[in-house]
Design a protein around this motif. Structure first.
Motif, PDB file in Angstrom:
ATOM      1  N   GLY A 190       1.043  -1.621   0.056  1.00  0.00           N
ATOM      2  CA  GLY A 190       0.176   0.375  -0.386  1.00  0.00           C
ATOM      3  C   GLY A 190       1.354   1.245   0.419  1.00  0.00           C
ATOM      4  N   HIS A 191       0.137   2.524  -0.815  1.00  0.00           N
ATOM      5  CA  HIS A 191       1.319   3.323   0.159  1.00  0.00           C
ATOM      6  C   HIS A 191       1.568   4.333   0.917  1.00  0.00           C
ATOM      7  N   HIS A 192       0.033   4.596   1.701  1.00  0.00           N
ATOM      8  CA  HIS A 192       0.379   4.761   2.685  1.00  0.00           C
ATOM      9  C   HIS A 192       1.613   4.279   4.294  1.00  0.00           C
ATOM     10  N   THR A 193       2.154   4.396   4.777  1.00  0.00           N
ATOM     11  CA  THR A 193       2.998   4.172   5.995  1.00  0.00           C
ATOM     12  C   THR A 193       1.583   3.355   7.092  1.00  0.00           C
ATOM     13  N   MET A 194       2.017   2.317   7.075  1.00  0.00           N
ATOM     14  CA  MET A 194       1.573   1.669   8.880  1.00  0.00           C
ATOM     15  C   MET A 194       1.935   1.602   9.739  1.00  0.00           C
ATOM     16  N   ARG A 195       3.421   1.187   9.428  1.00  0.00           N
ATOM     17  CA  ARG A 195       4.530   2.326  10.778  1.00  0.00           C
ATOM     18  C   ARG A 195       5.382   2.887  10.310  1.00  0.00           C
ATOM     19  N   SER A 196       5.552   3.906  10.752  1.00  0.00           N
ATOM     20  CA  SER A 196       6.968   4.433  10.591  1.00  0.00           C
ATOM     21  C   SER A 196       7.938   5.479  11.574  1.00  0.00           C
ATOM     22  N   VAL A 197       8.915   6.233  11.411  1.00  0.00           N
ATOM     23  CA  VAL A 197       9.068   6.601  12.809  1.00  0.00           C
ATOM     24  C   VAL A 197       9.857   8.374  12.002  1.00  0.00           C
ATOM     25  N   SER A 198       9.616   8.552  10.486  1.00  0.00           N
ATOM     26  CA  SER A 198       9.200   9.519  10.121  1.00  0.00           C
ATOM     27  C   SER A 198       8.404  11.127  10.075  1.00  0.00           C
ATOM     28  N   LYS A 199       8.291  11.267   8.798  1.00  0.00           N
ATOM     29  CA  LYS A 199       7.316  12.580   9.251  1.00  0.00           C
ATOM     30  C   LYS A 199       6.168  12.024   9.259  1.00  0.00           C
ATOM     31  N   HIS A 200       5.881  11.287   8.730  1.00  0.00           N
ATOM     32  CA  HIS A 200       3.637  11.135   8.577  1.00  0.00           C
ATOM     33  C   HIS A 200       3.509  10.499   9.371  1.00  0.00           C
ATOM     34  N   GLY A 201       4.961   9.494  10.046  1.00  0.00           N
ATOM     35  CA  GLY A 201       4.597   8.669  11.103  1.00  0.00           C
ATOM     36  C   GLY A 201       3.332   7.481  10.589  1.00  0.00           C
ATOM     37  N   ASP A 202       2.865   7.185  11.964  1.00  0.00           N
ATOM     38  CA  ASP A 202       1.639   5.695  11.448  1.00  0.00           C
ATOM     39  C   ASP A 202       0.894   6.321  11.138  1.00  0.00           C
ATOM     40  N   THR A 203      -0.246   5.303  10.536  1.00  0.00           N
ATOM     41  CA  THR A 203      -1.144   6.356  10.019  1.00  0.00           C
ATOM     42  C   THR A 203      -2.437   4.910  10.560  1.00  0.00           C
ATOM     43  N   GLU A 204      -3.306   5.917  11.321  1.00  0.00           N
ATOM     44  CA  GLU A 204      -4.300   5.481  11.870  1.00  0.00           C
ATOM     45  C   GLU A 204      -5.087   4.961  11.627  1.00  0.00           C
ATOM     46  N   GLU A 205      -6.089   4.773  10.664  1.00  0.00           N
ATOM     47  CA  GLU A 205      -6.895   4.475   9.871  1.00  0.00           C
ATOM     48  C   GLU A 205      -6.296   3.730   9.493  1.00  0.00           C
ATOM     49  N   LEU A 206      -5.385   3.042   9.032  1.00  0.00           N
ATOM     50  CA  LEU A 206      -5.101   1.532   9.104  1.00  0.00           C
ATOM     51  C   LEU A 206      -4.492   1.410   9.829  1.00  0.00           C
ATOM     52  N   LEU A 207      -3.858   1.328  11.031  1.00  0.00           N
ATOM     53  CA  LEU A 207      -3.775   0.310  11.883  1.00  0.00           C
ATOM     54  C   LEU A 207      -5.011   0.041  12.280  1.00  0.00           C
TER      55      LEU A 207
END
Length: 334
Positions: A187-204
């Motif tokens: 998928g394009h969006h992050t699930m877990r990330s420590v960078s600018k956008h971080g975690d995508t809560e809707e995907l979690l």
């Protein structure tokens, strides 16, 4: 196509398989991709590359020009070698939705270049791994409620809840049917990330439970302009970010609850060598230098064993609890 994520494979061809009308995943088109002669797959993963050649986009593209050499350095082709055919499987990102989505999904593009494959969500099946491409942009609420100055092309997606529910049902059915040794979700969006956008809560909240339920091994994404590997602490899922196709160096680092294995805040891409029992991952920078190489050996089976032990422990605890209750009831009756 500024934010699309591409999986580029060095295998020779991609053939279409029509979906069965009786299949629970009939809405997700299925494609078949062969393994190499040794039964493995070689992939190049590049995300967030669209800067019209700027921000080192052209340099990253140059480094990915020989997928076979990136996954098997000992077999680097000579300058006079015939370049292997490369097939590009793409998933839409948020910037793609700010343009004409239907134009990017048009079958005319495949007539121009048969190596190009871009759909909202689909399945790429191989002998050793199934890749489930998921359209993640509609999940993110702020694109609907607070689009700022952007216009999102929601044709064939709105109403949001109905679209997402149908997609999750189709994905759930397809994952349940999959018998491949490896299950990868892209998928394009992050699930877990420590960078600018971080975690995508809707995907979690909505997507991750489906992945955990069916033992997905790896979630691959872009969106954050960096290279990352994060391991889940409560499942077998490995989160791999390859979003360094052009603009990078955000200078942001925010740890989350899972285990960070690797983080590179710069341009580059990821190469994967997938075999029946293991996956080899390499992260390359804009100069083609390896920033991280690792070999993951069937992590899924380790976690399955742990989960079985946990379930057994819970059953034993329940039995002990019932026995204690029975003894207590017996005392009261006496």
């Amino acid at each position: 196509m500024a934010s699309a994520l591409a999986l580029v494979s060095s295998s020779l061809f991609l053939t279409f398989l029509s979906s069965s009308s009786s299949s629970s995943s009939a809405e997700l088109l299925r494609f078949e991709h062969p393994t190499k002669h040794d039964g493995s797959l070689s992939l190049i993963v590049v995300g967030d590359w669209g800067r019209k050649g700027e921000c080192n986009q052209s340099q990253v593209a140059k480094q990915t020009a020989w997928p076979e050499s990136k996954t098997r350095p000992s077999r680097s082709p000579s300058p006079t070698s015939t370049r292997p055919r490369v097939f590009r499987s793409n998933v839409l990102g948020n910037h793609d939705y700010r343009g004409d989505v239907l134009a990017q999904l048009s079958p005319v593009l495949r007539k121009i270049d048969s190596r190009w494959l871009c759909l909202r969500s689909f399945i790429l099946q191989t002998e050793i791994a199934d890749f489930f491409f998921v359209d993640t942009t509609p999940f993110v609420l702020k694109y609907w409620r607070r689009p700022k100055d952007h216009h999102y092309d929601w044709r064939e997606v709105s109403p949001r809840n109905q679209y997402i529910n149908t997609l999750l049902q189709d994905l759930d059915g397809a994952l349940k049917e999959s018998i491949a040794p490896w299950k990868f979700v892209v998928g394009h969006h992050t699930m877990r990330s420590v960078s600018k956008h971080g975690d995508t809560e809707e995907l979690l909240e909505k997507l991750l439970p489906v992945l955990k339920e069916h033992g997905v091994d790896i979630y691959i994404n872009g969106h954050d302009h960096c290279l990352e590997h994060i391991s889940s602490k409560d499942s077998s899922i490995q989160y791999l970010t390859s979003g360094g196709g052009s603009n990078a160096w955000r200078g942001t680092y925010t740890p989350n609850d899972d285990e960070l294995q690797f983080f590179y805040d710069g341009q580059g891409f990821m190469a994967m060598e997938v075999m029946a029992a293991s996956v080899k991952i390499k992260f390359y920078d804009v100069f083609g230098q390896v920033q991280r190489a690792e070999f993951n050996k069937a992590l899924r089976y380790v976690y399955q064993a742990k989960n079985r032990e946990m379930r057994i422990s819970r059953v034993e605890e329940k039995e002990k609890g019932r026995n204690a209750e029975d003894r207590q009831i017996g005392r009261v009756r006496r």
